[in-house]
Design a protein around this motif. Structure first.
Motif, short mmCIF file in Angstrom:
data_model
loop_
_atom_site.label_atom_id
_atom_site.label_comp_id
_atom_site.label_asym_id
_atom_site.label_seq_id
_atom_site.Cartn_x
_atom_site.Cartn_y
_atom_site.Cartn_z
N ALA A 25 1.54 -5.36 9.74
CA ALA A 25 0.10 -4.97 10.06
C ALA A 25 -0.22 -3.35 9.57
CB ALA A 25 0.08 -4.90 11.75
N VAL A 26 0.86 -2.59 9.56
CA VAL A 26 0.69 -1.46 8.72
C VAL A 26 0.34 -1.60 7.37
CG1 VAL A 26 1.96 0.71 8.24
CG2 VAL A 26 2.30 -0.17 10.39
N GLU A 27 1.10 -2.50 6.67
CA GLU A 27 0.82 -2.66 5.19
C GLU A 27 -0.86 -2.95 5.16
OE1 GLU A 27 5.02 -4.58 3.76
OE2 GLU A 27 3.42 -5.77 4.52
N LYS A 28 -1.37 -3.95 5.93
CA LYS A 28 -2.67 -4.37 5.94
C LYS A 28 -3.75 -3.22 6.26
CE LYS A 28 -5.55 -8.29 7.63
NZ LYS A 28 -5.58 -9.27 8.85
N ALA A 29 -3.48 -2.35 7.06
CA ALA A 29 -4.11 -0.99 7.35
C ALA A 29 -4.14 -0.27 6.05
CB ALA A 29 -3.56 -0.15 8.28
N TYR A 30 -3.08 -0.14 5.16
CA TYR A 30 -3.04 0.66 4.00
C TYR A 30 -4.13 -0.18 2.79
CZ TYR A 30 -0.34 4.57 5.29
OH TYR A 30 -0.04 5.75 5.67
N GLU A 31 -3.81 -1.61 2.89
CA GLU A 31 -4.11 -2.45 1.67
C GLU A 31 -5.75 -2.95 1.92
OE1 GLU A 31 -1.05 -5.18 1.22
OE2 GLU A 31 0.55 -3.67 0.70
N THR A 32 -5.81 -3.38 3.26
CA THR A 32 -7.28 -4.18 3.31
C THR A 32 -8.00 -3.15 4.51
OG1 THR A 32 -6.45 -5.93 4.30
CG2 THR A 32 -6.51 -6.05 1.96
N GLY A 33 -7.43 -2.87 5.46
CA GLY A 33 -7.94 -2.67 6.58
C GLY A 33 -7.60 -3.58 7.75
N ILE A 34 -7.08 -3.20 9.04
CA ILE A 34 -7.03 -4.37 10.02
C ILE A 34 -7.59 -3.77 11.35
CG2 ILE A 34 -4.98 -2.48 10.70
CD1 ILE A 34 -3.30 -5.22 11.15
N PRO A 35 -8.26 -4.82 12.10
CA PRO A 35 -8.66 -4.60 13.42
C PRO A 35 -7.82 -3.72 14.19
CG PRO A 35 -9.24 -6.82 12.82
CD PRO A 35 -8.18 -6.24 11.75
N GLU A 83 -12.53 1.11 19.91
CA GLU A 83 -12.15 -0.10 20.22
C GLU A 83 -12.42 -1.15 19.13
OE1 GLU A 83 -9.76 -1.23 22.46
OE2 GLU A 83 -9.56 1.14 22.86
N THR A 84 -13.56 -1.05 18.49
CA THR A 84 -13.99 -1.96 17.82
C THR A 84 -13.80 -1.60 16.17
OG1 THR A 84 -15.98 -1.05 17.64
CG2 THR A 84 -15.83 -2.83 19.09
N ALA A 85 -12.84 -0.55 16.07
CA ALA A 85 -12.60 -0.01 14.77
C ALA A 85 -11.83 -1.02 13.84
CB ALA A 85 -11.85 1.56 14.77
N ILE A 86 -11.95 -0.89 12.71
CA ILE A 86 -11.23 -1.12 11.36
C ILE A 86 -10.36 -0.18 10.99
CG2 ILE A 86 -11.00 -2.27 9.24
CD1 ILE A 86 -12.23 -4.12 11.39
N ILE A 87 -8.93 -0.34 11.17
CA ILE A 87 -8.29 0.93 10.63
C ILE A 87 -7.70 0.83 9.18
CG2 ILE A 87 -5.82 2.12 11.13
CD1 ILE A 87 -7.91 1.95 13.54
N ARG A 88 -8.19 1.68 8.45
CA ARG A 88 -8.04 1.61 7.12
C ARG A 88 -7.24 3.18 6.78
NH1 ARG A 88 -13.23 -0.58 7.37
NH2 ARG A 88 -13.15 -2.60 6.46
N MET A 89 -6.16 3.08 6.14
CA MET A 89 -5.56 4.35 5.76
C MET A 89 -5.55 4.75 4.26
SD MET A 89 -4.35 4.89 8.47
CE MET A 89 -3.26 6.31 8.23
#
Length: 89
Positions: A25-35, A83-89
């Motif tokens: 999930a952390v990887e996804k936040a960095y690579e594409t974004g995650i709810p 709450e509805t944010a997409i987390i992008r790092m």
């Protein structure tokens, strides 16, 4: 990138899956974004497996060293997001 997820040999298969799911999930936040909900749910399950703050820091530091992705900063961003944010790092 080639790196291994930090694991404890005493964890059950289900616990290992929960830890891997969180790090993915952390990887996804960095690579594409995650709810936010998906990330927070993965983190809650991770904390069930790794309740100790010291142990959490050890595993997250090992993951960050290998991947360059910060679980701490990712979770912090999620906690501060709507709450509805997409987390992008």
């Amino acid at each position: 990138m080639e790196y291994q997820y930090p694991m404890d040999v005493d964890w059950t298969t289900e616990e290992k899956i929960a830890v891997i799911t969180f790090f993915q999930a952390v990887e996804k936040a960095y690579e594409t974004g995650i709810p936010k909900k998906e990330l927070v749910d993965a983190y809650k399950r991770f904390k069930e497996v790794v309740p100790s703050k010291a142990e959490e820091k050890t595993h997250c530091a090992a993951f960050e060293k290998g991947s360059g992705y910060s679980p701490y900063r990712t979770v912090k961003s999620a906690k501060e997001a709507e709450e509805t944010a997409i987390i992008r790092m």
